[in-house]
Design a protein around this motif. Sequence first.
Motif, mmCIF file in Angstrom:
data_model
loop_
_atom_site.group_PDB
_atom_site.id
_atom_site.type_symbol
_atom_site.label_atom_id
_atom_site.label_comp_id
_atom_site.label_asym_id
_atom_site.label_seq_id
_atom_site.Cartn_x
_atom_site.Cartn_y
_atom_site.Cartn_z
ATOM 1 N N GLU A 46 -26.119 47.248 -9.451
ATOM 2 C CA GLU A 46 -25.893 46.296 -10.390
ATOM 3 C C GLU A 46 -24.281 45.978 -10.601
ATOM 4 O O GLU A 46 -23.990 45.072 -10.864
ATOM 5 C CB GLU A 46 -26.135 47.015 -11.708
ATOM 6 C CG GLU A 46 -27.580 47.089 -11.693
ATOM 7 C CD GLU A 46 -28.337 48.058 -12.976
ATOM 8 O OE1 GLU A 46 -27.485 48.689 -13.474
ATOM 9 O OE2 GLU A 46 -29.419 47.829 -13.219
ATOM 10 N N GLU A 47 -23.428 47.049 -10.007
ATOM 11 C CA GLU A 47 -22.142 46.753 -10.110
ATOM 12 C C GLU A 47 -21.674 45.582 -8.916
ATOM 13 O O GLU A 47 -20.833 44.601 -9.445
ATOM 14 C CB GLU A 47 -21.169 47.949 -9.590
ATOM 15 C CG GLU A 47 -21.008 49.095 -10.791
ATOM 16 C CD GLU A 47 -20.546 50.443 -10.323
ATOM 17 O OE1 GLU A 47 -20.292 50.351 -8.998
ATOM 18 O OE2 GLU A 47 -20.545 51.413 -11.141
ATOM 19 N N GLY A 50 -24.184 42.253 -10.000
ATOM 20 C CA GLY A 50 -23.921 42.168 -11.759
ATOM 21 C C GLY A 50 -24.771 40.962 -12.297
ATOM 22 O O GLY A 50 -25.966 41.066 -12.628
ATOM 23 N N GLU A 51 -24.288 39.766 -12.456
ATOM 24 C CA GLU A 51 -25.182 38.764 -13.122
ATOM 25 C C GLU A 51 -26.288 38.255 -12.437
ATOM 26 O O GLU A 51 -27.193 37.722 -12.963
ATOM 27 C CB GLU A 51 -24.089 37.258 -13.083
ATOM 28 C CG GLU A 51 -23.317 37.299 -14.403
ATOM 29 C CD GLU A 51 -22.373 36.065 -14.409
ATOM 30 O OE1 GLU A 51 -23.029 34.988 -14.111
ATOM 31 O OE2 GLU A 51 -21.281 36.069 -14.403
ATOM 32 N N LEU A 52 -26.407 38.205 -11.051
ATOM 33 C CA LEU A 52 -27.501 37.715 -10.515
ATOM 34 C C LEU A 52 -28.820 38.826 -10.769
ATOM 35 O O LEU A 52 -29.652 38.191 -11.157
ATOM 36 C CB LEU A 52 -27.397 37.983 -9.010
ATOM 37 C CG LEU A 52 -28.775 38.017 -7.971
ATOM 38 C CD1 LEU A 52 -29.236 36.192 -8.320
ATOM 39 C CD2 LEU A 52 -28.290 38.096 -6.727
ATOM 40 N N ASP A 54 -28.987 40.663 -13.384
ATOM 41 C CA ASP A 54 -29.233 40.327 -14.948
ATOM 42 C C ASP A 54 -30.238 39.008 -15.099
ATOM 43 O O ASP A 54 -31.101 39.086 -15.798
ATOM 44 C CB ASP A 54 -27.913 39.842 -15.948
ATOM 45 C CG ASP A 54 -27.101 40.973 -15.782
ATOM 46 O OD1 ASP A 54 -27.560 42.265 -15.890
ATOM 47 O OD2 ASP A 54 -25.954 40.845 -16.389
ATOM 48 N N ARG A 55 -30.130 38.011 -14.468
ATOM 49 C CA ARG A 55 -30.863 36.841 -14.411
ATOM 50 C C ARG A 55 -32.257 37.313 -13.910
ATOM 51 O O ARG A 55 -33.148 36.704 -14.166
ATOM 52 C CB ARG A 55 -30.298 35.777 -13.487
ATOM 53 C CG ARG A 55 -29.056 35.098 -14.354
ATOM 54 C CD ARG A 55 -28.529 33.896 -13.803
ATOM 55 N NE ARG A 55 -28.227 34.096 -12.222
ATOM 56 C CZ ARG A 55 -27.513 33.444 -11.556
ATOM 57 N NH1 ARG A 55 -26.373 33.046 -12.367
ATOM 58 N NH2 ARG A 55 -27.219 33.550 -10.499
ATOM 59 N N SER A 58 -34.206 39.973 -16.199
ATOM 60 C CA SER A 58 -34.267 39.708 -17.715
ATOM 61 C C SER A 58 -35.398 39.178 -18.193
ATOM 62 O O SER A 58 -36.131 38.711 -17.534
ATOM 63 C CB SER A 58 -32.976 38.967 -18.213
ATOM 64 O OG SER A 58 -32.039 39.444 -17.886
#
Length: 58
Positions: A46-47, A50-52, A54-55, A58
């Motif tokens: 996740e570090e 990250g954003e990838l 999350d998308r 989610s």
Amino acid sequence: MIETDGPFVDYRLGNDEELAAAVFASRIVEPMAAQRITPDAVRRLEEVFGELLDRLFS
């Protein structure tokens, strides 16, 4: 990425790409179980992504 216990311990002697792929696949197939069983590896993934992630999750 270092995993010292759990199902990914055998990857310690391999390479980071193999571990990242295994953790990523586990995170897709069983997201809650992956976080519970290998929290350090999932946290590192996740570090890095990250954003990838999350998308995707989610």
